[in-house]
Design a protein around this motif. Structure first.
Motif, PDB file in Angstrom:
ATOM      1  N   ILE A  76       0.867  -1.174   0.000  1.00 57.94           N
ATOM      2  CA  ILE A  76       0.000   0.000   0.000  1.00 57.94           C
ATOM      3  C   ILE A  76       0.905   1.225   0.000  1.00 57.94           C
ATOM      4  O   ILE A  76       1.661   1.446   0.947  1.00 57.94           O
ATOM      5  CB  ILE A  76      -0.928  -0.021   1.227  1.00 57.94           C
ATOM      6  N   HIS A  77       0.827   1.990  -1.077  1.00 56.68           N
ATOM      7  CA  HIS A  77       1.719   3.138  -1.277  1.00 56.68           C
ATOM      8  C   HIS A  77       0.910   4.427  -1.274  1.00 56.68           C
ATOM      9  O   HIS A  77      -0.068   4.557  -2.001  1.00 56.68           O
ATOM     10  CB  HIS A  77       2.466   2.989  -2.607  1.00 56.68           C
ATOM     11  N   LYS A  78       1.314   5.347  -0.398  1.00 62.31           N
ATOM     12  CA  LYS A  78       0.650   6.653  -0.328  1.00 62.31           C
ATOM     13  C   LYS A  78       1.135   7.494  -1.505  1.00 62.31           C
ATOM     14  O   LYS A  78       2.333   7.687  -1.691  1.00 62.31           O
ATOM     15  CB  LYS A  78       0.993   7.332   0.985  1.00 62.31           C
ATOM     16  N   VAL A  96      -6.102  12.101   0.786  1.00 62.39           N
ATOM     17  CA  VAL A  96      -5.055  11.091   0.844  1.00 62.39           C
ATOM     18  C   VAL A  96      -5.414  10.000  -0.159  1.00 62.39           C
ATOM     19  O   VAL A  96      -6.511   9.458  -0.127  1.00 62.39           O
ATOM     20  CB  VAL A  96      -4.919  10.495   2.268  1.00 62.39           C
ATOM     21  N   GLU A  97      -4.507   9.733  -1.057  1.00 62.02           N
ATOM     22  CA  GLU A  97      -4.731   8.723  -2.081  1.00 62.02           C
ATOM     23  C   GLU A  97      -3.686   7.627  -1.931  1.00 62.02           C
ATOM     24  O   GLU A  97      -2.549   7.893  -1.555  1.00 62.02           O
ATOM     25  CB  GLU A  97      -4.621   9.334  -3.483  1.00 62.02           C
ATOM     26  N   TYR A  98      -4.087   6.422  -2.229  1.00 55.62           N
ATOM     27  CA  TYR A  98      -3.184   5.283  -2.154  1.00 55.62           C
ATOM     28  C   TYR A  98      -3.231   4.520  -3.457  1.00 55.62           C
ATOM     29  O   TYR A  98      -4.239   4.540  -4.169  1.00 55.62           O
ATOM     30  CB  TYR A  98      -3.597   4.333  -1.017  1.00 55.62           C
ATOM     31  N   GLU A  99      -2.135   3.833  -3.753  1.00 55.79           N
ATOM     32  CA  GLU A  99      -2.157   2.873  -4.841  1.00 55.79           C
ATOM     33  C   GLU A  99      -1.769   1.525  -4.259  1.00 55.79           C
ATOM     34  O   GLU A  99      -1.047   1.455  -3.266  1.00 55.79           O
ATOM     35  CB  GLU A  99      -1.232   3.284  -5.989  1.00 55.79           C
ATOM     36  N   LEU A 100      -2.291   0.481  -4.860  1.00 61.00           N
ATOM     37  CA  LEU A 100      -2.076  -0.864  -4.358  1.00 61.00           C
ATOM     38  C   LEU A 100      -1.298  -1.668  -5.381  1.00 61.00           C
ATOM     39  O   LEU A 100      -1.684  -1.740  -6.539  1.00 61.00           O
ATOM     40  CB  LEU A 100      -3.429  -1.534  -4.085  1.00 61.00           C
ATOM     41  N   LYS A 101      -0.197  -2.249  -4.928  1.00 62.48           N
ATOM     42  CA  LYS A 101       0.578  -3.164  -5.763  1.00 62.48           C
ATOM     43  C   LYS A 101       0.489  -4.540  -5.117  1.00 62.48           C
ATOM     44  O   LYS A 101       0.302  -4.647  -3.905  1.00 62.48           O
ATOM     45  CB  LYS A 101       2.046  -2.723  -5.852  1.00 62.48           C
ATOM     46  N   GLN A 102       0.619  -5.574  -5.936  1.00 62.99           N
ATOM     47  CA  GLN A 102       0.553  -6.933  -5.427  1.00 62.99           C
ATOM     48  C   GLN A 102       1.748  -7.727  -5.923  1.00 62.99           C
ATOM     49  O   GLN A 102       2.247  -7.485  -7.018  1.00 62.99           O
ATOM     50  CB  GLN A 102      -0.723  -7.625  -5.917  1.00 62.99           C
ATOM     51  N   LEU A 117       9.341  -6.759  -5.577  1.00 62.06           N
ATOM     52  CA  LEU A 117       9.137  -5.328  -5.788  1.00 62.06           C
ATOM     53  C   LEU A 117       9.976  -4.492  -4.833  1.00 62.06           C
ATOM     54  O   LEU A 117      10.243  -4.898  -3.706  1.00 62.06           O
ATOM     55  CB  LEU A 117       7.656  -4.996  -5.602  1.00 62.06           C
ATOM     56  N   LYS A 118      10.370  -3.302  -5.297  1.00 63.84           N
ATOM     57  CA  LYS A 118      11.027  -2.334  -4.423  1.00 63.84           C
ATOM     58  C   LYS A 118       9.956  -1.684  -3.557  1.00 63.84           C
ATOM     59  O   LYS A 118       8.869  -1.374  -4.025  1.00 63.84           O
ATOM     60  CB  LYS A 118      11.741  -1.246  -5.234  1.00 63.84           C
ATOM     61  N   ILE A 119      10.281  -1.485  -2.301  1.00 66.48           N
ATOM     62  CA  ILE A 119       9.353  -0.879  -1.363  1.00 66.48           C
ATOM     63  C   ILE A 119       9.796   0.564  -1.137  1.00 66.48           C
ATOM     64  O   ILE A 119      10.973   0.825  -0.908  1.00 66.48           O
ATOM     65  CB  ILE A 119       9.358  -1.656  -0.024  1.00 66.48           C
ATOM     66  N   ALA A 120       8.864   1.503  -1.227  1.00 63.92           N
ATOM     67  CA  ALA A 120       9.177   2.920  -1.043  1.00 63.92           C
ATOM     68  C   ALA A 120       9.021   3.298   0.430  1.00 63.92           C
ATOM     69  O   ALA A 120       8.286   2.634   1.174  1.00 63.92           O
ATOM     70  CB  ALA A 120       8.252   3.768  -1.908  1.00 63.92           C
ATOM     71  N   PRO A 121       9.717   4.353   0.874  1.00 62.14           N
ATOM     72  CA  PRO A 121       9.565   4.796   2.263  1.00 62.14           C
ATOM     73  C   PRO A 121       8.098   5.036   2.613  1.00 62.14           C
ATOM     74  O   PRO A 121       7.330   5.544   1.808  1.00 62.14           O
ATOM     75  CB  PRO A 121      10.363   6.104   2.310  1.00 62.14           C
ATOM     76  N   ASP A 122       7.731   4.641   3.817  1.00 68.53           N
ATOM     77  CA  ASP A 122       6.386   4.752   4.372  1.00 68.53           C
ATOM     78  C   ASP A 122       5.363   3.816   3.730  1.00 68.53           C
ATOM     79  O   ASP A 122       4.180   3.902   4.030  1.00 68.53           O
ATOM     80  CB  ASP A 122       5.864   6.195   4.355  1.00 68.53           C
ATOM     81  N   ASP A 123       5.807   2.911   2.849  1.00 69.14           N
ATOM     82  CA  ASP A 123       4.890   1.910   2.304  1.00 69.14           C
ATOM     83  C   ASP A 123       4.465   0.951   3.415  1.00 69.14           C
ATOM     84  O   ASP A 123       5.216   0.707   4.360  1.00 69.14           O
ATOM     85  CB  ASP A 123       5.542   1.093   1.189  1.00 69.14           C
TER      86      ASP A 123
END
Length: 168
Positions: A76-78, A96-102, A117-123
């Motif tokens: 879950i990425h903000k 606040v919007e989120y995108e979802l990767k699986q 997958l690479k994980i971004a800060p605060d994911d």
């Protein structure tokens, strides 16, 4: 004076260094990024990294997967509010919007690193427990079992320690 006091490495009280050469180095502060992992891992929580970890690295730092892990990891990425093209609410704060990767964990653990997958800060990484199925009737150990991708009826009976002599 004593012989020990006259050595160059043990100055007498009141002696001073003449023209000392001192070097001071200021280390930059370590920049750490927060990453969240929850669900079917051994040690869920918040972890700090200096770099951005991959999904597999974050799972490893969290102690690995529990035996009940499901087949899918959800990341879950903000989304940056500046990049979101939506109306601003009345309070003036952008929504606040989120995108979802699986990622498919079964494929990842079989070596398909396109799922790493690479994980971004605060994911937030959420790894739900697997769905369960039940085996009842003439089996030696009826009960519930973790449903893994591709589980067959024969495997289900095997997990229930086989059939009893009166099974048909």
């Amino acid at each position: 004076s004593s012989p020990a006091a006259s050595t160059p490495h043990s100055p007498e009280r009141g002696d001073f260094l003449v023209d000392p050469q001192v070097t001071a180095t200021v280390k930059p502060a370590l920049i750490t990024n927060r990453f969240f992992i929850q669900g079917a891992v051994r040690s869920p929580g918040v972890y700090n990294f200096e770099t951005t970890p991959s999904l597999l690295e974050l799972i490893s730092v969290a102690g690995g997967l529990n035996p009940t892990y499901g087949a899918t990891a959800f990341i879950i990425h903000k989304v940056d509010p500046v990049k979101v093209d939506t109306a601003t609410p009345e309070d003036g704060a952008p929504p606040v919007e989120y995108e979802l990767k699986q990622a498919n964990l079964n494929k990842l653990l079989r070596g398909e690193f396109s799922e790493n997958l690479k994980i971004a800060p605060d994911d937030i990484v959420q790894i739900p427990a697997a769905d369960v199925f039940f085996v009842a009737g003439e089996v030696n150990a009826p009960g519930s079992f973790a449903l893994k991708e591709g589980t067959t009826l024969r495997q289900a009976i095997s997990l229930a320690q086989g059939t009893t002599p009166t099974a048909s």
